[in-house]
Design an enzyme around this catalytic site. Sequence first.
Site, PDB file in Angstrom:
ATOM      1  N   CYS A   1     -15.783   2.372   0.551  1.00 26.77           N
ATOM      2  CA  CYS A   1     -15.802   3.706   0.080  1.00 26.77           C
ATOM      3  C   CYS A   1     -17.231   4.094  -0.399  1.00 26.77           C
ATOM      4  O   CYS A   1     -17.847   3.414  -0.798  1.00 26.77           O
ATOM      5  CB  CYS A   1     -14.871   3.810  -0.827  1.00 26.77           C
ATOM      6  SG  CYS A   1     -13.112   3.692  -0.532  1.00 26.77           S
TER       7      CYS A   1
ATOM      8  N   CYS B   1      -7.411   8.673   3.606  1.00 25.82           N
ATOM      9  CA  CYS B   1      -6.876   7.914   4.780  1.00 25.82           C
ATOM     10  C   CYS B   1      -7.884   7.997   5.892  1.00 25.82           C
ATOM     11  O   CYS B   1      -8.939   8.563   5.549  1.00 25.82           O
ATOM     12  CB  CYS B   1      -5.590   8.751   5.350  1.00 25.82           C
ATOM     13  SG  CYS B   1      -4.316   7.905   6.248  1.00 25.82           S
TER      14      CYS B   1
ATOM     15  N   CYS C   1      -3.505   4.830   3.344  1.00 26.32           N
ATOM     16  CA  CYS C   1      -3.371   4.248   4.679  1.00 26.32           C
ATOM     17  C   CYS C   1      -3.967   2.753   4.648  1.00 26.32           C
ATOM     18  O   CYS C   1      -4.965   2.715   3.628  1.00 26.32           O
ATOM     19  CB  CYS C   1      -3.773   4.804   5.937  1.00 26.32           C
ATOM     20  SG  CYS C   1      -5.462   5.106   5.953  1.00 26.32           S
TER      21      CYS C   1
END
Length: 173
Positions: free
Chosen positions: A97, A13, A89
């Site tokens: 990432c 998240c 989320c």
Amino acid sequence: MTMDTPFNVLFLCTGNSARSVIAEALMNKEGAGRFKAYSAGSMPTGRVNPHVRPIVESCGFQLTDFRSKSWEEFAKPGAPALDFIFTVCDNAAGEVCPIWPGQPMTAHWGVPDPAAVEGSEAQIGAAFAEAARLLGNRIRLFLNLPLASLDRMSLQARLREIGERADQASSAQ
């Protein structure tokens, strides 16, 4: 995929203060040693939201068992080899990432942010309970997948489907 060693699961998240921590606690309880869950954030707040306490305690943990940390910890050498990564989320799902070693399976299981709810303690508590219910639904569906008999493409499709349809299935019951 074999079940010889526990699968490592990372829940992501943005702040790593509520949803991902709840998911970590639920997976560690429900996974019953078959799974080891972790949580992290792209921009960790540095603290776990105190409204998470009753949820993690119901799973048999203490709030102090959790901390808000960066997802970079899991992209470094020596970090646990990850088998599955779930964003919980929408903000984290859209972010770039880190490169995860080992090519873990990924899916987005978005849940509304209970930490964003304003109102009475009862309303806030209800939002956290609802987030835990939604995450619990997804985790139980995941835990019931026949991991050993699914090929990688089929498993990836099922993981995405859990994120897209878990709430529809639970609300129809």
